[in-house]
Design a protein around this motif. Sequence first.
Motif, PDB file in Angstrom:
ATOM      1  N   HIS A   1      11.899   4.643   2.790  1.00 15.48           N
ATOM      2  CA  HIS A   1      12.663   5.790   2.285  1.00 15.48           C
ATOM      3  C   HIS A   1      12.047   6.312   0.983  1.00 15.48           C
ATOM      4  O   HIS A   1      11.785   7.507   0.859  1.00 15.48           O
ATOM      5  CB  HIS A   1      14.122   5.408   2.058  1.00 15.48           C
ATOM      6  N   VAL A   2      11.843   5.436   0.025  1.00 12.25           N
ATOM      7  CA  VAL A   2      11.325   5.865  -1.283  1.00 12.25           C
ATOM      8  C   VAL A   2       9.908   6.417  -1.167  1.00 12.25           C
ATOM      9  O   VAL A   2       9.566   7.420  -1.798  1.00 12.25           O
ATOM     10  CB  VAL A   2      11.430   4.730  -2.317  1.00 12.25           C
ATOM     11  N   ALA A   3       9.068   5.795  -0.321  1.00 17.69           N
ATOM     12  CA  ALA A   3       7.694   6.270  -0.164  1.00 17.69           C
ATOM     13  C   ALA A   3       7.638   7.652   0.479  1.00 17.69           C
ATOM     14  O   ALA A   3       6.688   8.395   0.261  1.00 17.69           O
ATOM     15  CB  ALA A   3       6.895   5.268   0.680  1.00 17.69           C
ATOM     16  N   SER A   4       8.693   8.011   1.221  1.00 24.62           N
ATOM     17  CA  SER A   4       8.707   9.335   1.870  1.00 24.62           C
ATOM     18  C   SER A   4       9.181  10.448   0.949  1.00 24.62           C
ATOM     19  O   SER A   4       9.022  11.623   1.266  1.00 24.62           O
ATOM     20  CB  SER A   4       9.603   9.293   3.113  1.00 24.62           C
ATOM     21  N   LEU A   5       9.759  10.104  -0.196  1.00 21.72           N
ATOM     22  CA  LEU A   5      10.266  11.117  -1.129  1.00 21.72           C
ATOM     23  C   LEU A   5       9.121  11.711  -1.942  1.00 21.72           C
ATOM     24  O   LEU A   5       8.195  10.983  -2.319  1.00 21.72           O
ATOM     25  CB  LEU A   5      11.291  10.490  -2.074  1.00 21.72           C
ATOM     26  N   PRO A   6       9.216  12.990  -2.245  1.00 22.65           N
ATOM     27  CA  PRO A   6       8.205  13.552  -3.152  1.00 22.65           C
ATOM     28  C   PRO A   6       8.443  13.023  -4.566  1.00 22.65           C
ATOM     29  O   PRO A   6       9.586  12.752  -4.950  1.00 22.65           O
ATOM     30  CB  PRO A   6       8.459  15.060  -3.086  1.00 22.65           C
ATOM     31  N   ASP A   7       7.360  12.839  -5.286  1.00 21.53           N
ATOM     32  CA  ASP A   7       7.503  12.388  -6.680  1.00 21.53           C
ATOM     33  C   ASP A   7       8.198  13.467  -7.495  1.00 21.53           C
ATOM     34  O   ASP A   7       7.980  14.654  -7.269  1.00 21.53           O
ATOM     35  CB  ASP A   7       6.144  12.056  -7.291  1.00 21.53           C
TER      36      ASP A   7
ATOM     37  N   PRO B   1       0.804  -1.228   0.000  1.00 17.98           N
ATOM     38  CA  PRO B   1       0.000   0.000   0.000  1.00 17.98           C
ATOM     39  C   PRO B   1       0.841   1.286   0.000  1.00 17.98           C
ATOM     40  O   PRO B   1       0.404   2.301  -0.542  1.00 17.98           O
ATOM     41  CB  PRO B   1      -0.826  -0.099   1.289  1.00 17.98           C
ATOM     42  N   ARG B   2       2.025   1.233   0.565  1.00 13.35           N
ATOM     43  CA  ARG B   2       2.886   2.428   0.580  1.00 13.35           C
ATOM     44  C   ARG B   2       3.391   2.788  -0.808  1.00 13.35           C
ATOM     45  O   ARG B   2       3.804   3.915  -1.045  1.00 13.35           O
ATOM     46  CB  ARG B   2       4.072   2.211   1.524  1.00 13.35           C
ATOM     47  N   LEU B   3       3.366   1.831  -1.728  1.00 15.36           N
ATOM     48  CA  LEU B   3       3.860   2.066  -3.086  1.00 15.36           C
ATOM     49  C   LEU B   3       2.745   2.113  -4.122  1.00 15.36           C
ATOM     50  O   LEU B   3       3.007   2.341  -5.299  1.00 15.36           O
ATOM     51  CB  LEU B   3       4.873   0.975  -3.464  1.00 15.36           C
ATOM     52  N   ALA B   4       1.525   1.922  -3.692  1.00 18.32           N
ATOM     53  CA  ALA B   4       0.405   1.831  -4.629  1.00 18.32           C
ATOM     54  C   ALA B   4       0.264   3.074  -5.501  1.00 18.32           C
ATOM     55  O   ALA B   4      -0.069   2.963  -6.677  1.00 18.32           O
ATOM     56  CB  ALA B   4      -0.897   1.562  -3.875  1.00 18.32           C
ATOM     57  N   GLY B   5       0.547   4.242  -4.959  1.00 18.83           N
ATOM     58  CA  GLY B   5       0.332   5.464  -5.721  1.00 18.83           C
ATOM     59  C   GLY B   5       1.583   6.185  -6.168  1.00 18.83           C
ATOM     60  O   GLY B   5       1.484   7.276  -6.720  1.00 18.83           O
TER      61      GLY B   5
ATOM     62  N   SER C   1       5.029   6.993  -8.387  1.00 21.52           N
ATOM     63  CA  SER C   1       5.325   6.973  -9.830  1.00 21.52           C
ATOM     64  C   SER C   1       6.129   5.740 -10.223  1.00 21.52           C
ATOM     65  O   SER C   1       6.794   5.116  -9.388  1.00 21.52           O
ATOM     66  CB  SER C   1       6.103   8.230 -10.208  1.00 21.52           C
ATOM     67  N   VAL C   2       6.090   5.422 -11.500  1.00 25.80           N
ATOM     68  CA  VAL C   2       6.889   4.319 -12.031  1.00 25.80           C
ATOM     69  C   VAL C   2       8.367   4.616 -11.831  1.00 25.80           C
ATOM     70  O   VAL C   2       9.163   3.707 -11.587  1.00 25.80           O
ATOM     71  CB  VAL C   2       6.541   4.050 -13.517  1.00 25.80           C
ATOM     72  N   GLU C   3       8.747   5.886 -11.885  1.00 25.16           N
ATOM     73  CA  GLU C   3      10.145   6.250 -11.643  1.00 25.16           C
ATOM     74  C   GLU C   3      10.577   5.855 -10.234  1.00 25.16           C
ATOM     75  O   GLU C   3      11.657   5.303 -10.039  1.00 25.16           O
ATOM     76  CB  GLU C   3      10.344   7.754 -11.844  1.00 25.16           C
ATOM     77  N   ARG C   4       9.710   6.103  -9.253  1.00 23.69           N
ATOM     78  CA  ARG C   4      10.026   5.696  -7.873  1.00 23.69           C
ATOM     79  C   ARG C   4      10.014   4.172  -7.743  1.00 23.69           C
ATOM     80  O   ARG C   4      10.837   3.603  -7.030  1.00 23.69           O
ATOM     81  CB  ARG C   4       9.042   6.324  -6.889  1.00 23.69           C
ATOM     82  N   LEU C   5       9.079   3.525  -8.423  1.00 24.26           N
ATOM     83  CA  LEU C   5       9.067   2.064  -8.395  1.00 24.26           C
ATOM     84  C   LEU C   5      10.355   1.509  -8.989  1.00 24.26           C
ATOM     85  O   LEU C   5      10.878   0.498  -8.515  1.00 24.26           O
ATOM     86  CB  LEU C   5       7.856   1.517  -9.153  1.00 24.26           C
ATOM     87  N   SER C   6      10.866   2.170 -10.006  1.00 29.45           N
ATOM     88  CA  SER C   6      12.141   1.757 -10.607  1.00 29.45           C
ATOM     89  C   SER C   6      13.268   1.858  -9.594  1.00 29.45           C
ATOM     90  O   SER C   6      14.160   1.005  -9.560  1.00 29.45           O
ATOM     91  CB  SER C   6      12.457   2.619 -11.827  1.00 29.45           C
ATOM     92  N   GLN C   7      13.231   2.899  -8.747  1.00 26.91           N
ATOM     93  CA  GLN C   7      14.260   3.039  -7.704  1.00 26.91           C
ATOM     94  C   GLN C   7      14.170   1.891  -6.704  1.00 26.91           C
ATOM     95  O   GLN C   7      15.194   1.301  -6.334  1.00 26.91           O
ATOM     96  CB  GLN C   7      14.089   4.369  -6.963  1.00 26.91           C
ATOM     97  N   VAL C   8      12.963   1.607  -6.252  1.00 26.85           N
ATOM     98  CA  VAL C   8      12.786   0.499  -5.307  1.00 26.85           C
ATOM     99  C   VAL C   8      13.264  -0.800  -5.938  1.00 26.85           C
ATOM    100  O   VAL C   8      13.996  -1.574  -5.317  1.00 26.85           O
ATOM    101  CB  VAL C   8      11.307   0.370  -4.852  1.00 26.85           C
TER     102      VAL C   8
END
Length: 186
Positions: A179-185, A125-129, A131-138
């Motif tokens: 960490h990634v979920a806390s960053l602004p998109d 749920p923390r990654l559900a919304g 961006s794909v760019e952030r998902l790429s980082q994770v």
Amino acid sequence: MARPARVTPEDIERAAVDLVRAGGLTALTARAVADHLGVSTQPVYSSWGSMDALRTRVDQRVTEFIQNYLAQPESGAPPLLSLGLRTVRLATEEPHLFDLAAAWMRHQLAGPPPPPIIAALRADPRLAGVSVERLSQVNALMWIFTQGLAAMVRDGNSIWTLDAARLHLTTAGEAIIAHVASLPDP
């Protein structure tokens, strides 16, 4: 081994896949396939036309196997952890296929994650919304960690068990996701 009455293209394909699973891509030669089947190299070439054609088919079969293997759920694990644990299992159970999967994934890290990985990431749920760019980082960070862990477990060191891998993957995953979920998109 008794010489088979007739060797089919499927027999040759299975033998080729077996050789790759046992020894990696370098083990796949016409002579090795023929020896595995107890025949001359003639059926290999007459059935497939060339080793390139056979290699292409073996690559497809190996890719399908790896994708299916990694997609199997790991008992009691959410999708992202399951993917990490299956990767560690692949390293111990199919080390040559793990090497091929790792090489393939290295090339994939430059772009967005494949759809099954995006689905596994978005299941949290923390990654559900995000961006794909952030998902790429994770994905990249988890891949780096998982590959290192899998390499250590693969070596058979007794302290690196699947249970230890679960603990380490969970700890690293929680830190990376938080960490990634806390960053602004961007």
